[in-house]
Enzyme design. Sequence first.
Site, PDB file in Angstrom:
ATOM      1  N   ASN A   9     -18.323  -5.413 -15.162  1.00  0.00           N
ATOM      2  CA  ASN A   9     -18.799  -4.816 -16.405  1.00  0.00           C
ATOM      3  C   ASN A   9     -17.595  -4.259 -17.148  1.00  0.00           C
ATOM      4  O   ASN A   9     -17.083  -3.186 -16.814  1.00  0.00           O
ATOM      5  CB  ASN A   9     -19.816  -3.713 -16.104  1.00  0.00           C
ATOM      6  CG  ASN A   9     -20.320  -3.047 -17.369  1.00  0.00           C
ATOM      7  OD1 ASN A   9     -20.200  -3.585 -18.461  1.00  0.00           O
ATOM      8  ND2 ASN A   9     -20.889  -1.864 -17.225  1.00  0.00           N
ATOM      9  N   TRP A  10     -17.151  -5.000 -18.179  1.00  0.00           N
ATOM     10  CA  TRP A  10     -15.925  -4.616 -18.883  1.00  0.00           C
ATOM     11  C   TRP A  10     -16.153  -3.507 -19.908  1.00  0.00           C
ATOM     12  O   TRP A  10     -15.202  -3.000 -20.480  1.00  0.00           O
ATOM     13  CB  TRP A  10     -15.311  -5.845 -19.556  1.00  0.00           C
ATOM     14  CG  TRP A  10     -14.708  -6.794 -18.572  1.00  0.00           C
ATOM     15  CD1 TRP A  10     -14.504  -6.584 -17.247  1.00  0.00           C
ATOM     16  CD2 TRP A  10     -14.229  -8.119 -18.844  1.00  0.00           C
ATOM     17  NE1 TRP A  10     -13.930  -7.686 -16.656  1.00  0.00           N
ATOM     18  CE2 TRP A  10     -13.753  -8.647 -17.614  1.00  0.00           C
ATOM     19  CE3 TRP A  10     -14.165  -8.915 -19.983  1.00  0.00           C
ATOM     20  CZ2 TRP A  10     -13.212  -9.926 -17.519  1.00  0.00           C
ATOM     21  CZ3 TRP A  10     -13.625 -10.182 -19.884  1.00  0.00           C
ATOM     22  CH2 TRP A  10     -13.151 -10.688 -18.671  1.00  0.00           C
ATOM     23  N   LYS A  11     -17.420  -3.192 -20.180  1.00  0.00           N
ATOM     24  CA  LYS A  11     -17.748  -2.125 -21.133  1.00  0.00           C
ATOM     25  C   LYS A  11     -17.037  -2.392 -22.464  1.00  0.00           C
ATOM     26  O   LYS A  11     -16.990  -3.527 -22.917  1.00  0.00           O
ATOM     27  CB  LYS A  11     -17.419  -0.752 -20.526  1.00  0.00           C
ATOM     28  CG  LYS A  11     -18.071  -0.567 -19.145  1.00  0.00           C
ATOM     29  CD  LYS A  11     -17.845   0.795 -18.555  1.00  0.00           C
ATOM     30  CE  LYS A  11     -18.489   0.886 -17.181  1.00  0.00           C
ATOM     31  NZ  LYS A  11     -18.361   2.230 -16.593  1.00  0.00           N
ATOM     32  N   HIS A  98     -28.072   1.013 -17.787  1.00  0.00           N
ATOM     33  CA  HIS A  98     -26.827   1.615 -17.318  1.00  0.00           C
ATOM     34  C   HIS A  98     -26.800   3.091 -17.695  1.00  0.00           C
ATOM     35  O   HIS A  98     -27.271   3.486 -18.761  1.00  0.00           O
ATOM     36  CB  HIS A  98     -25.626   0.886 -17.919  1.00  0.00           C
ATOM     37  CG  HIS A  98     -24.327   1.208 -17.251  1.00  0.00           C
ATOM     38  ND1 HIS A  98     -23.648   2.390 -17.489  1.00  0.00           N
ATOM     39  CD2 HIS A  98     -23.595   0.528 -16.329  1.00  0.00           C
ATOM     40  CE1 HIS A  98     -22.552   2.404 -16.757  1.00  0.00           C
ATOM     41  NE2 HIS A  98     -22.489   1.295 -16.044  1.00  0.00           N
ATOM     42  N   GLU A 170     -26.284   3.065  -9.016  1.00  0.00           N
ATOM     43  CA  GLU A 170     -25.032   3.672  -9.475  1.00  0.00           C
ATOM     44  C   GLU A 170     -25.214   5.180  -9.589  1.00  0.00           C
ATOM     45  O   GLU A 170     -25.704   5.670 -10.602  1.00  0.00           O
ATOM     46  CB  GLU A 170     -24.589   3.071 -10.806  1.00  0.00           C
ATOM     47  CG  GLU A 170     -25.714   2.851 -11.830  1.00  0.00           C
ATOM     48  CD  GLU A 170     -25.192   2.721 -13.246  1.00  0.00           C
ATOM     49  OE1 GLU A 170     -24.072   2.259 -13.426  1.00  0.00           O
ATOM     50  OE2 GLU A 170     -25.921   3.128 -14.175  1.00  0.00           O
ATOM     51  N   GLY A 176     -16.770   6.077 -12.612  1.00  0.00           N
ATOM     52  CA  GLY A 176     -15.537   6.366 -13.329  1.00  0.00           C
ATOM     53  C   GLY A 176     -14.855   7.646 -12.932  1.00  0.00           C
ATOM     54  O   GLY A 176     -13.904   8.086 -13.582  1.00  0.00           O
ATOM     55  N   SER A 216     -17.346   3.557  -8.943  1.00  0.00           N
ATOM     56  CA  SER A 216     -15.926   3.637  -8.549  1.00  0.00           C
ATOM     57  C   SER A 216     -15.594   2.728  -7.368  1.00  0.00           C
ATOM     58  O   SER A 216     -14.856   3.119  -6.458  1.00  0.00           O
ATOM     59  CB  SER A 216     -15.531   5.092  -8.240  1.00  0.00           C
ATOM     60  OG  SER A 216     -15.641   5.890  -9.395  1.00  0.00           O
ATOM     61  N   GLY A 237     -16.851  -1.580 -12.564  1.00  0.00           N
ATOM     62  CA  GLY A 237     -16.425  -1.177 -13.900  1.00  0.00           C
ATOM     63  C   GLY A 237     -14.925  -1.243 -14.057  1.00  0.00           C
ATOM     64  O   GLY A 237     -14.337  -2.309 -14.211  1.00  0.00           O
TER      65      GLY A 237
END
Length: 252
Positions: A9-11, A98, A170, A176, A216, A237
């Site tokens: 997931n590159w956001k 998300h 998640e 993150g 993470s 991520g």
Amino acid sequence: MKKKVIIANWKMNHDFYETTSYLRNLLKIIYENKIHHKKKIIIAPSFPFLHISNQILQGTTLSIAAQNIHQMENGSYTGEVSASMLRSIGIKKVILGHSERRKYFTETNDILIKKIKISLKYGFHIIFCIGETGIDRKKEEHFFTVKKQLEKTIFHFSLEKINSFIIAYEPIWAIGTGNTASPEVVQLMHQYIRSLFLNKYGETVSNDLSILYGGSINDMNARDLFLQKDIDGGLVGNSSLQMKNFLKIIQS
């Protein structure tokens, strides 16, 4: 044997050049080293690059997912993207629920039900995210929170629709932050989630359901996480933004 699922997931990261060069180089390395077998690898780039990304991966074992979808079929919703638009460029997978969408764009369970309905109508496979906050866990309400998230969304849908879902657990406190939950803690939650699907839809659905961990994940902890019985892969991520790190996670 059920394949492990690894989703990048590159956001809101990577421009056109970064996206296309990453995908071409990733394909080259994966096929040269034959590391694509027994794995489902899914990439979720930003909206402007979905079409070109899908073209690059056409005919390979890798696939593309959108990071979001609007709950309405069409209309005056400036800046939004509909299910039919995504299907028209060949996209068949979408990430919904998300925690960042829930937090920053105030996506409620009612909105998510609408997004699920429109996604299923257009034949999408859905990566559906659930997870508790740090406060929920401190209060020992993490199981209750996750159960309610499922009861108020996915559990509204019939048995026939459930094979369109992948679940991504998640924990919000780990996304993150570098504070990855231990493999044992994650396994306990995944086992609980699987038991909820067992009670609701039966053994076949429970066994076949892919439950991923997102929070993470990196090249140092991925192997220990993926060795757990009920962890079927990862929603990755930040660690997917650098190809060498993502490759290590795939190989783990």
